[in-house]
Design a protein around this motif. Sequence first.
Motif, PDB file in Angstrom:
ATOM      1  N   LYS A 146      60.695  14.933   8.205  1.00 16.29           N
ATOM      2  CA  LYS A 146      61.821  15.779   7.759  1.00 16.29           C
ATOM      3  C   LYS A 146      61.362  16.972   6.930  1.00 16.29           C
ATOM      4  O   LYS A 146      62.130  17.914   6.717  1.00 16.29           O
ATOM      5  CB  LYS A 146      62.823  14.946   6.960  1.00 16.29           C
ATOM      6  CG  LYS A 146      63.622  13.969   7.805  1.00 16.29           C
ATOM      7  CD  LYS A 146      64.588  13.155   6.952  1.00 16.29           C
ATOM      8  CE  LYS A 146      65.382  12.169   7.809  1.00 16.29           C
ATOM      9  NZ  LYS A 146      66.305  11.341   6.976  1.00 16.29           N
ATOM     10  N   ARG A 147      60.131  16.947   6.436  1.00 20.99           N
ATOM     11  CA  ARG A 147      59.639  18.075   5.632  1.00 20.99           C
ATOM     12  C   ARG A 147      59.375  19.313   6.480  1.00 20.99           C
ATOM     13  O   ARG A 147      59.187  20.412   5.952  1.00 20.99           O
ATOM     14  CB  ARG A 147      58.372  17.674   4.887  1.00 20.99           C
ATOM     15  CG  ARG A 147      57.137  17.504   5.737  1.00 20.99           C
ATOM     16  CD  ARG A 147      55.971  16.983   4.902  1.00 20.99           C
ATOM     17  NE  ARG A 147      54.706  16.979   5.614  1.00 20.99           N
ATOM     18  CZ  ARG A 147      54.332  16.069   6.486  1.00 20.99           C
ATOM     19  NH1 ARG A 147      55.152  15.056   6.773  1.00 20.99           N
ATOM     20  NH2 ARG A 147      53.152  16.145   7.080  1.00 20.99           N
ATOM     21  N   PHE A 148      59.352  19.142   7.807  1.00 18.07           N
ATOM     22  CA  PHE A 148      59.117  20.258   8.709  1.00 18.07           C
ATOM     23  C   PHE A 148      60.433  20.860   9.208  1.00 18.07           C
ATOM     24  O   PHE A 148      61.445  20.166   9.311  1.00 18.07           O
ATOM     25  CB  PHE A 148      58.295  19.812   9.921  1.00 18.07           C
ATOM     26  CG  PHE A 148      56.890  19.388   9.603  1.00 18.07           C
ATOM     27  CD1 PHE A 148      55.935  20.315   9.212  1.00 18.07           C
ATOM     28  CD2 PHE A 148      56.528  18.050   9.688  1.00 18.07           C
ATOM     29  CE1 PHE A 148      54.634  19.921   8.926  1.00 18.07           C
ATOM     30  CE2 PHE A 148      55.233  17.650   9.414  1.00 18.07           C
ATOM     31  CZ  PHE A 148      54.284  18.583   9.020  1.00 18.07           C
ATOM     32  N   ASP A 149      60.385  22.135   9.544  1.00 17.38           N
ATOM     33  CA  ASP A 149      61.503  22.810  10.201  1.00 17.38           C
ATOM     34  C   ASP A 149      61.324  22.618  11.711  1.00 17.38           C
ATOM     35  O   ASP A 149      60.466  23.249  12.323  1.00 17.38           O
ATOM     36  CB  ASP A 149      61.499  24.298   9.835  1.00 17.38           C
ATOM     37  CG  ASP A 149      62.634  25.055  10.503  1.00 17.38           C
ATOM     38  OD1 ASP A 149      63.607  24.408  10.950  1.00 17.38           O
ATOM     39  OD2 ASP A 149      62.536  26.301  10.602  1.00 17.38           O
ATOM     40  N   ILE A 150      62.106  21.745  12.285  1.00 14.79           N
ATOM     41  CA  ILE A 150      61.947  21.394  13.699  1.00 14.79           C
ATOM     42  C   ILE A 150      62.774  22.337  14.569  1.00 14.79           C
ATOM     43  O   ILE A 150      64.003  22.364  14.479  1.00 14.79           O
ATOM     44  CB  ILE A 150      62.379  19.932  13.956  1.00 14.79           C
ATOM     45  CG1 ILE A 150      61.618  18.974  13.035  1.00 14.79           C
ATOM     46  CG2 ILE A 150      62.165  19.572  15.424  1.00 14.79           C
ATOM     47  CD1 ILE A 150      60.120  18.997  13.207  1.00 14.79           C
ATOM     48  N   PRO A 151      62.129  23.129  15.438  1.00 12.98           N
ATOM     49  CA  PRO A 151      62.873  24.066  16.294  1.00 12.98           C
ATOM     50  C   PRO A 151      63.606  23.330  17.418  1.00 12.98           C
ATOM     51  O   PRO A 151      63.311  22.173  17.729  1.00 12.98           O
ATOM     52  CB  PRO A 151      61.771  24.973  16.852  1.00 12.98           C
ATOM     53  CG  PRO A 151      60.546  24.117  16.847  1.00 12.98           C
ATOM     54  CD  PRO A 151      60.673  23.227  15.637  1.00 12.98           C
ATOM     55  N   SER A 152      64.532  24.008  18.048  1.00 16.78           N
ATOM     56  CA  SER A 152      65.379  23.381  19.064  1.00 16.78           C
ATOM     57  C   SER A 152      64.608  23.015  20.333  1.00 16.78           C
ATOM     58  O   SER A 152      65.054  22.161  21.107  1.00 16.78           O
ATOM     59  CB  SER A 152      66.540  24.313  19.430  1.00 16.78           C
ATOM     60  OG  SER A 152      66.044  25.555  19.921  1.00 16.78           O
ATOM     61  N   ASN A 153      63.483  23.660  20.575  1.00 16.92           N
ATOM     62  CA  ASN A 153      62.693  23.360  21.780  1.00 16.92           C
ATOM     63  C   ASN A 153      61.695  22.225  21.562  1.00 16.92           C
ATOM     64  O   ASN A 153      60.872  21.938  22.437  1.00 16.92           O
ATOM     65  CB  ASN A 153      61.936  24.601  22.253  1.00 16.92           C
ATOM     66  CG  ASN A 153      60.942  25.116  21.223  1.00 16.92           C
ATOM     67  OD1 ASN A 153      61.264  25.193  20.034  1.00 16.92           O
ATOM     68  ND2 ASN A 153      59.741  25.485  21.655  1.00 16.92           N
ATOM     69  N   LEU A 154      61.753  21.570  20.388  1.00 19.00           N
ATOM     70  CA  LEU A 154      60.863  20.455  20.080  1.00 19.00           C
ATOM     71  C   LEU A 154      61.667  19.161  19.999  1.00 19.00           C
ATOM     72  O   LEU A 154      62.601  19.038  19.205  1.00 19.00           O
ATOM     73  CB  LEU A 154      60.134  20.700  18.751  1.00 19.00           C
ATOM     74  CG  LEU A 154      59.289  19.552  18.187  1.00 19.00           C
ATOM     75  CD1 LEU A 154      58.264  19.081  19.191  1.00 19.00           C
ATOM     76  CD2 LEU A 154      58.613  19.980  16.886  1.00 19.00           C
TER      77      LEU A 154
END
Length: 330
Positions: A211-219
């Motif tokens: 959750k510490r990462f900004d997860i993009p919609s293509n991942l």
Amino acid sequence: MKKVGLIMRKIQLQQQQGPLVYANMLKEISNELGVLIEFITPERFVSDYHELEGYEYEKGDLLNYDIVLDKLMSKNITHVIYSVIGFSFLRMFFPNSTFFSHSFPDESLEGSSMMTPFMQMVSKAIVQTEYLKDKICNFGTSDVHVIPIGFDEHLSQKHYDESQIVNNRVLWIGRDESFRQPEVVIDFAQKNPDVDVHMVFGGERYQESIKRFDIPSNLTLHFALSRPEIFQLMNTCKVYWCSSTYDTFGIPIAEALSMGKFVIKPEHPCYNHFNSQHIYAGNKENWGDLVNMALHFEHNVSNENRRYAYDHFSRTKMKKGYLEFFDKWL
């Protein structure tokens, strides 16, 4: 039926990762060879997914010897395979002890400095590669057997379907640990929104840490997938990407090769045994370029990689290796 104790840390048998894959496959193969593998795990100073603070790595192993010895003796086991170097002193109690190199004191691994003193006690070892054999021999161990960890041919054949491949899909498998470098793959996904990236983490607990990462919609993130689910997903991907700085198992790479994937790997020599036509070694500086290059290949699969995997890393190869090893050892 002859018995062999396989000693692994609790965490190794709790996550859907290389150690558990190896343990289950060794148990199946050994049973076919008339050998019963008994899993032996210490229960003290560990949680379901990690060592307790103050008892990390080999420190915790040392404090669990009495539990391990009691379990071995209660099951009348005289031959032992131990998968972490912290149990090398078992040789004092069980002369027929063999080290299986899940852990090795490479400087890129956390806790590697604690492993080194234990290497002096290793008299016999099983490794997956000639690279690891050379490294272990440098510590004075002369009796070293090279046996590959085989991929499951049944699953590879069952789930192989070239028509299901998504030609912009990339797969990564690993853990949220520093030497696995998941942040490199996430950064690539952020910078390449047209690429369909899938990351598989070996345990449910990573749902929190990631959750510490900004997860993009293509991942797309996956956690603790079963073996069939891994092969089903892998079949749909065109490229498999390993970003670990070091690895002693490399099971997902062998599985990806068996499915005809184009493979991107690190430059570290521990991966030198993966050496087929469509395997490309790189680093953080050029991995993104290599991934995009592979995605744009005209063909969706590499038949050369698939043949190479079956020739070098199949379950059949692993079974042959353990048949020869057990015949001499037991």
